[in-house]
Design an enzyme around this catalytic site. Structure first.
Site, PDB file in Angstrom:
ATOM      1  N   CYS A  14      31.394  48.033  37.803  1.00 43.50           N
ATOM      2  CA  CYS A  14      31.154  49.397  37.345  1.00 43.50           C
ATOM      3  C   CYS A  14      31.693  49.560  35.930  1.00 43.50           C
ATOM      4  CB  CYS A  14      31.851  50.389  38.279  1.00 43.50           C
ATOM      5  SG  CYS A  14      33.619  50.088  38.386  1.00 43.50           S
ATOM      6  N   CYS A  17      35.382  49.530  35.612  1.00 52.10           N
ATOM      7  CA  CYS A  17      36.018  48.205  35.672  1.00 52.10           C
ATOM      8  C   CYS A  17      36.279  47.680  34.272  1.00 52.10           C
ATOM      9  CB  CYS A  17      35.118  47.205  36.382  1.00 52.10           C
ATOM     10  SG  CYS A  17      34.716  47.647  38.055  1.00 52.10           S
ATOM     11  N   ASP A 494      66.340  40.666  28.372  1.00 52.04           N
ATOM     12  CA  ASP A 494      65.420  41.552  27.690  1.00 52.04           C
ATOM     13  C   ASP A 494      65.790  42.977  28.127  1.00 52.04           C
ATOM     14  OD1 ASP A 494      62.901  42.634  26.635  1.00 52.04           O
ATOM     15  OD2 ASP A 494      62.341  42.768  28.746  1.00 52.04           O
ATOM     16  N   ASP A 695      60.886  40.352  31.639  1.00 51.83           N
ATOM     17  CA  ASP A 695      59.915  40.852  32.608  1.00 51.83           C
ATOM     18  C   ASP A 695      58.604  40.084  32.529  1.00 51.83           C
ATOM     19  OD1 ASP A 695      58.778  41.839  30.363  1.00 51.83           O
ATOM     20  OD2 ASP A 695      58.664  43.902  31.036  1.00 51.83           O
ATOM     21  N   ASP A 699      57.678  38.523  27.297  1.00 50.29           N
ATOM     22  CA  ASP A 699      58.748  37.569  27.057  1.00 50.29           C
ATOM     23  C   ASP A 699      58.350  36.149  27.409  1.00 50.29           C
ATOM     24  OD1 ASP A 699      60.446  39.638  26.343  1.00 50.29           O
ATOM     25  OD2 ASP A 699      60.934  40.030  28.422  1.00 50.29           O
TER      26      ASP A 699
END
Lengths: 830, 59
Positions: A14, A17, A494, A695, A699
């Site tokens: 769609c 999307c 971080d 995370d 990083d």
């Protein structure tokens, strides 16, 4: 330098999307053009900042998949770890190559590539041009599944062998023992015939079965001049067996000891069986994860719902899921709404609301509502499937300590063979003992010295420990982490998304009007922000709905970029935004308002003003909140003498505020992703092991640069390849758990190795007959029993690691106790 | 339809990207240039009406 690549996206159906995919790529800092017609994403990116695997991951994160192909090649001259590293680095720089795995142990390299950018021939050419010789190319091989199959086949075989050989050899032992003790079992009086009728046939059966398992590897190892454990087993048992036949035939004047060879062999088979069984048990983490995979799914076919086996579900199928069911596929919600428990992936206990357009993941549980899912990934490609694969890879890797033990075991075998020959020579030629006795001592030495326990010490601890870690959400991707952790002295964190939650939240609400509560201010702001999509808006709306404030829709609403929002409801004008917006609605920022805002900014947060009908009514502090568990983690590490550093792209002032609240002195702020890599590199050159906790989204580069990369794996980031360790549950305490777990595993390995060595060193002289004059000696069957026990005890000892508990688990248990004490139980009738 | 107070063009408020708030009222612009021009001197444009695209009109 900018690179342009085209990826085929799987599962888009769609227009929304394409926007979702585009947005996810934009977050990565990648320029993307996504076309629904061709199912293609055309991306422009800087390869020094973003890697192709990040792009694939971003698309997967949005709920879709990327078409990739795999090539497995066997490389003749892939000889060392260095070759391995060079090959991986060079190939990952080739345009179109997404991921590379290499192993010098089986000389294989696996390249995952984007067939729209590079052909299979191109990959092969790239490998060749790096100076590596390809001896064989395989396609998409189901290596892991085959490994699994072989393991269960092995377990089944060993079980059958044990069931046959153990009763036979025990019967044989009892028969001969009772005969020697003066009782008269059947045929006992027949002498030579008795041995030929009972001893020889039964021990022959046992040895024949054992030979199926040990003979071929033993012969091979002798040919290679590197005899190992199997060689010792064969030498020990066959020497006893051949000796017994010789004595039965009257060639040597000694009693035969058929039972010795049989008992030794059957105990060793038993040891192997238990080892295989425990290994299977330690694979429980994988099994538990695998159990989350559905066996069937309800699919809409020709307008009606049909239940089909899961392997028949295809990308693009519409799958219907109802309450209480596990979601069988990865996909995007097409219709309906639901509350989904994603705790198995995120560790977040609160159910997540899913509505059309949201991504859902296989293995998560639908609690309320009902949804139709447009399938984008099935089977091994799902996020769950990838987690399972990672755990398996980690459990099969070997730490350095194991490689050392393997080498030692090789020397050990030669030493034992030499000791056995010396023993025989001494007793027979020097001490003048009977041939039978001399032979018995030699056989006992061969049997007792079998280094099975040495071989088991490390893998049993690793497999059990990492299995436990996976259960606790600490996914260790390589056994080498066990070697790396003791060298770590510096831990770099971080900030955004790691020490902090990573998305703005309301941290403070100040009312400036007497008689008006903070909640009322928050509600007004939430009404105004309800239809905005700004992260600050969602923070305010979330905070209000968490408090259960009934947020209504405003009559009309206007979003002023760079300023805030302005909304009208019931004749009132509400403006929520910055100072500029306040000037725009002629609201006077009096000293009270400025003071409140300054306080919020001093805490490192953003101040948002709320004005009603041109009058400033309150100030809301919005910011990225520190993770509740972060201070505990930092304190833990600092108390243990680690150097803790915060590394962030944020402004120095904001970073300092957060750092000081966490007790971190060392801050590197305003760092770009490249700066981060440089910082890590510089610290590593100072000679101290550096661990980086990030995370994983921005990083990736610094995570792989550090000696040890720990990736926070919120939600779908689990399958990230950047870190050596992935904290699946997105709980920073996983860092503590990791250090604790590795310490426990190492202690267990050393403990096991110590006992295994002591055992051999103490018992070899006794087996060689050193204490014969005092009447103490080991008959070969007792040696066999002792040997089997040492293997079993090492494996069982490793199982004590199963009692290891994560910090979160301990806390949850403590909470549960108090909760049970406080709340009356619900009646069972419901 | 709203009118860009600087250049006088028709702007669709539901699609407008460039907006600002003055005296509690929202104004829509066709371009960042008009917006910047308005914010410099809103009273002038409210009093005198649209003057054409900024940079093109004579002072």
């Amino acid at each position: 330098m900018v690179r342009e690549e085209v990826y085929r996206v799987i599962g888009m159906h769609c227009a929304t999307c394409t926007i979702t995919v585009q947005r996810s790529l934009a977050k990565l800092g990648v320029e993307a053009e996504v076309s629904l017609a061709s199912d293609e994403a055309r991306v422009r990116y800087d390869p020094s900042r973003v890697r192709p695997r990040d792009i694939v991951e971003a698309i997967r994160k949005a709920g879709y998949d990327v078409y990739r192909e795999e090539l497995i090649a066997i490389i003749r001259n892939l000889n060392s770890y260095d070759d391995e590293r060079v090959l991986i680095q060079a190939l990952e720089g080739v345009e179109g190559v997404i991921e590379v795995y290499a192993s010098h142990i089986d000389r294989s390299v696996k390249v995952v590539y984007n067939p729209l950018q590079i052909s299979q021939e191109g990959v092969i050419e790239a490998i060749r041009s790096l100076g590596y010789e390809i001896s064989e190319v395989k396609h998409e091989a189901e290596v892991e599944d085959i490994g699994q199959k072989i393991a269960s086949e092995e377990l089944r075989k060993l079980r059958i062998y044990t069931y046959i050989t153990l009763p036979l050899s025990l019967a044989l032992a009892i028969y001969y023992m009772s005969g020697s003790l003066g009782y008269s079992p059947p045929l006992w009086g027949l002498g030579l015939l008795r041995d030929l009728a009972i001893g020889m046939p039964l021990s022959t059966i046992v040895l024949a079965i054992g030979s199926l398992r040990f003979l071929r590897p033993a012969i091979r190892s002798f040919i290679n001049l590197s005899p190992g454990m199997d060689a010792l087993v064969i030498l020990g048992t066959y020497s006893a067996y051949i000796f017994s036949i010789a004595s039965s035939l009257g060639l040597v004047s000694s009693e035969p000891f058929y039972e010795a060879s049989a008992v030794v062999m059957s105990f060793i088979i038993l040891g192997r069986y238990l080892e295989a069984k425990l290994k299977a048990r330690t694979g429980e983490a994988v099994k538990k994860l695998a159990e989350l995979q559905a066996r069937s799914a309800r699919v809409v076919r020709d307008g009606s719902e049909v239940e089909v086996p899961i392997d028949r579900v295809r990308v693009g199928d519409i799958v219907v899921v109802k309450p209480g069911e596990r979601i069988p596929v990865d996909g995007v919600v097409k219709e309906g709404w639901a509350y989904v428990d994603e705790s198995m992936m995120t560790g977040e206990p609160t159910p997540v609301e899913k509505s059309p357009g949201d991504a859902v993941f296989a293995g998560t549980m639908l609690l309320r509502g009902s949804i139709k899912i447009y399938t984008t990934r099935v089977g091994k490609d799902t996020t769950l499937g990838q987690i399972i694969k990672l755990v398996r890879i980690a459990q099969n890797s070997k730490p350095r300590i194991q490689r050392i033990v393997d080498r030692v075991a090789g020397f050990f075998t030669w030493a034992v063979i030499a000791i056995a020959i010396t023993t025989f020579t001494y007793w027979y030629l020097i001490a003048g003992a009977p041939l039978g006795l001399a032979f018995m001592f030699a056989a006992a030495v061969l049997v007792i010295a079998c280094p099975c326990a040495l071989g088991l010490a490390t893998p049993s601890a690793i497999v059990t420990g990492f299995g436990k870690g996976a259960e606790a959400g600490v996914l260790v991707r390589s056994a080498e982490v066990v070697d790396k952790i003791p060298r770590i002295r510096t831990i770099v964190f971080d900030k955004t998304g790691t020490l902090t939650i990573g998305r703005p939240r309301v941290v403070k609400v100040v009312s400036l009007v007497e008689g008006v509560s903070g909640d009322e201010i928050l509600l007004l702001a939430a009404i105004a922000e309800k239809r905005s999509e700004h992260p600050i808006a969602s923070a305010i709306v979330d905070a209000a709905s968490e408090k259960g404030l009934g947020i209504r829709d405003p009559d009309s609403f206007e979003n002023i970029p760079g300023q805030g929002v302005i909304a009208w409801i019931g004749g009132k004008t509400i403006a929520v935004g910055n100072e500029k917006l306040m000037r725009g609605v002629d609201a006077d920022l009096n000293s009270n308002a400025r003071k409140a805002a300054q306080e919020i900014m001093d805490m490192g947060y953003t101040a948002v003003y709320v004005a009603v009908d041109g009058r400033v009514a309150g100030v809301i502090g919005v910011g990225d909140e520190i993770r509740p568990e972060a201070p505990e983690v930092i304190r833990y590490l600092r108390e243990r003498g680690y150097r803790v550093v915060m590394l962030t792209g944020d402004k120095e002032a904001t970073a300092r505020v957060v750092a000081s609240r966490l007790g971190i002195d060392e801050v590197v702020a305003e760092a770009s992703p490249e700066d981060k890599v440089d910082v890590i590199d510089r610290m590593r050159r100072e000679g101290l092991g550096v661990a980086m906790v990030g995370d994983g989204i921005n990083d990736a580069a610094s995570l792989s640069k550090a000696d040890l990369g720990i990736a926070m794996g919120g939600g779908t980031d689990i399958a990230r390849e950047a870190g050596d360790v992935i904290l699946v549950k997105n709980d920073l305490r996983g860092v503590i758990d990791l250090f604790r777990l590795v310490r426990a595993i190492r202690n267990k390995i050393y403990q096991n190795l110590f006992w295994a060595f002591i055992y051999n060193i103490v018992l070899i002289p006794i087996a060689a007959g050193a204490l014969y004059s005092t009447g103490i000696y080991l008959r070969p069957e007792l040696a066999g029993f002792a040997m089997a026990m040492s293997s079993i005890s090492v494996t069982l000892s490793a199982q004590t690691l199963r009692r290891w508990r994560s910090i979160a688990f301990k806390e949850a248990k403590a909470m549960e106790k108090t909760e049970i004490a406080q709340t009356p139980r619900l009646s069972a009738a419901s | 339809m709203a009118i860009d107070p600087v250049c006088g063009m028709d702007v669709d408020p539901s699609k407008a990207v460039h907006k600002t708030v003055y005296k509690g009222k929202v104004y829509y612009f066709c371009s960042p240039a008009c917006k910047a021009e308005f914010e410099k001197n809103p009273e002038y444009y409210l009093k005198h009406g649209p003057q054409g695209m900024p940079g093109h009109h004579r002072h």
